[in-house]
Design an enzyme around this catalytic site. Sequence first.
Site, short mmCIF file in Angstrom:
data_model
loop_
_atom_site.label_atom_id
_atom_site.label_comp_id
_atom_site.label_asym_id
_atom_site.label_seq_id
_atom_site.Cartn_x
_atom_site.Cartn_y
_atom_site.Cartn_z
N ARG A 67 0.85 -1.23 -0.03
CA ARG A 67 -0.11 0.09 -0.11
C ARG A 67 0.90 1.20 0.06
O ARG A 67 0.63 2.30 -0.74
CB ARG A 67 -0.89 0.08 1.36
CG ARG A 67 -1.47 1.26 1.24
CD ARG A 67 -2.87 1.35 2.23
NE ARG A 67 -3.04 0.37 3.26
CZ ARG A 67 -2.00 0.85 4.47
NH1 ARG A 67 -1.28 1.76 4.58
NH2 ARG A 67 -2.11 -0.17 5.41
N TYR A 84 -16.88 15.91 -14.80
CA TYR A 84 -16.93 14.51 -14.91
C TYR A 84 -18.05 14.15 -13.79
O TYR A 84 -17.83 14.83 -12.47
CB TYR A 84 -15.63 13.66 -14.52
CG TYR A 84 -15.96 12.17 -14.63
CD1 TYR A 84 -16.02 11.53 -15.70
CD2 TYR A 84 -15.80 11.38 -13.40
CE1 TYR A 84 -16.42 10.18 -15.66
CE2 TYR A 84 -16.08 9.98 -13.25
CZ TYR A 84 -16.11 9.56 -14.33
OH TYR A 84 -16.30 8.08 -14.57
N ASP A 98 -7.71 18.36 -14.11
CA ASP A 98 -8.10 17.06 -14.58
C ASP A 98 -7.72 17.07 -15.89
O ASP A 98 -8.42 17.67 -17.02
CB ASP A 98 -9.60 16.55 -14.45
CG ASP A 98 -9.80 15.31 -14.81
OD1 ASP A 98 -9.33 14.76 -15.74
OD2 ASP A 98 -10.97 14.64 -14.31
N LYS A 105 -8.54 5.86 -19.17
CA LYS A 105 -8.95 6.43 -20.55
C LYS A 105 -7.59 6.26 -21.55
O LYS A 105 -7.06 5.24 -21.77
CB LYS A 105 -9.46 7.63 -20.38
CG LYS A 105 -10.45 7.92 -19.05
CD LYS A 105 -11.57 6.96 -19.44
CE LYS A 105 -12.46 7.06 -17.84
NZ LYS A 105 -12.56 8.30 -17.38
C1 LIG Z 1 -13.17 8.69 -16.09
C2 LIG Z 1 -13.04 9.88 -15.62
C3 LIG Z 1 -12.67 10.36 -14.10
C4 LIG Z 1 -12.92 8.95 -13.07
O1 LIG Z 1 -11.78 8.04 -13.15
P1 LIG Z 1 -12.12 6.49 -13.08
O2 LIG Z 1 -10.99 5.98 -13.46
O3 LIG Z 1 -13.41 6.14 -13.50
O4 LIG Z 1 -12.47 6.53 -11.61
C5 LIG Z 1 -12.31 11.52 -13.98
N1 LIG Z 1 -12.46 12.64 -14.80
C6 LIG Z 1 -12.46 12.38 -16.08
C7 LIG Z 1 -12.59 13.60 -16.99
C8 LIG Z 1 -12.80 11.17 -16.62
O5 LIG Z 1 -13.13 10.98 -17.84
#
Ligand SMILES: *Cc1c(COP(=O)(O)O)cnc(C)c1O
Length: 379
Positions: A46, A98, A171, A196
């Site tokens: 962890r 998001y 983000d 992603k």
């Molecule tokens: C998918 C996504 C998240 C969250 O990520 P997870 O891996 O699904 O927890 C946050 N911000 C954006 C822009 C995303 O597309």
Amino acid sequence: MEWDTRLIHDGQEPDPQTGAVNVPVYLTSTYAELAPGKARGFVYSRTGNPTRAALERVLSRLEGGAGALAFGSGLAATSALLMAYPSGSRIVAGDDLYAGTWRLLQVARSHGVRVDFIDTTDLANVRRALAERPKADLLYLETPTNPLLKITDLRGATAVAREHGTRVAVDNTFASPVLQRPLAFGADVVVHSTTKYLGGHSDLIGGALVFRRRSLLEKYRWYQNTQGGVPGPLDCFLVLRGIRTMGLRVRAHCKNAARVADFLSHHRRVARTLYPGLMSHPGHAVARRQMDDYGGMVSAELKGGLAEVRRVVRRLKVFTLAESLGGVESLVNVPALMTHRSVPKALREQQGIREGLLRFSVGVEDARDLTDDLARALA
Ligand SMILES: *Cc1c(COP(=O)(O)O)cnc(C)c1O
């Protein structure tokens, strides 16, 4: 070195012990210590794991940070970020986020954090919100946003935040570090869902925080270990593997998305097409300044509303109806019924997320098959 070289070599040197060209997957929860309290470098997975450490090193280099921390999901990363903001703090956030991030900010609210959502595409709104008291502790941005692909001027917004001593988190999931590096514009923290474009193959869930300053990195290393939302070593390996082809993939995503956006913007059943690469997009000039290309995400609103949306998604064959984005395969999502269902309808509509809206994650298939698929489904 240039991007395509860095994606393959930077931080991914052969294993010094064995020469393995890929980072080994260290499937271990704990590590033998030399003496009580005297470890070889790792103590418990962890707290730290060599495969995760390799991923964190690479992510930090790609974003130009002082260091990075990997998490078990994008939202685990954001929730660790929010741990530093106790009751009484104030967060100013973009109004098109998001949906999971939006939900986390509702949780922060329920814990006594004041959260103000504003349209950050207009810097006057950012100036006004940050001038208000109590002082804002964090400005949380997404650009391009999900699902409306709104663009915020990163240099402008971070300059305003600096005047007020407000920390900035961006983000960067939709752009990926191939197209945009927010730390270079003055952001303090970059947030990623590595699920992603970084992973790129829809085969894992992961997230990361990347920091401009070492002091913040060390503070958050403590939070990472305390919160415990860390990724397993196999997922870290998969992200590292994805990163090696990210340059090729993102270029192909951008090229195909431009074709899809062009096609949709001329289609008689489409009311509006949202793609930062289109001259008609209100954020086009800013996107051109701060991004190296316009990304693989395209949204479009159909004139026929929800009934038409349902018909079209049923008829699409190459685009799969699914949440998520950034994988090699093309996906289509209906935000009002899928990703953004948890946002109350009135709020959603006020933001422009109507029921006729489709969000496309344009994959790396042959562009002709993608536009043919759309043409057939819309006919
Ligand atoms: C998918 C996504 C998240 C969250 O990520 P997870 O891996 O699904 O927890 C946050 N911000 C954006 C822009 C995303 O597309």
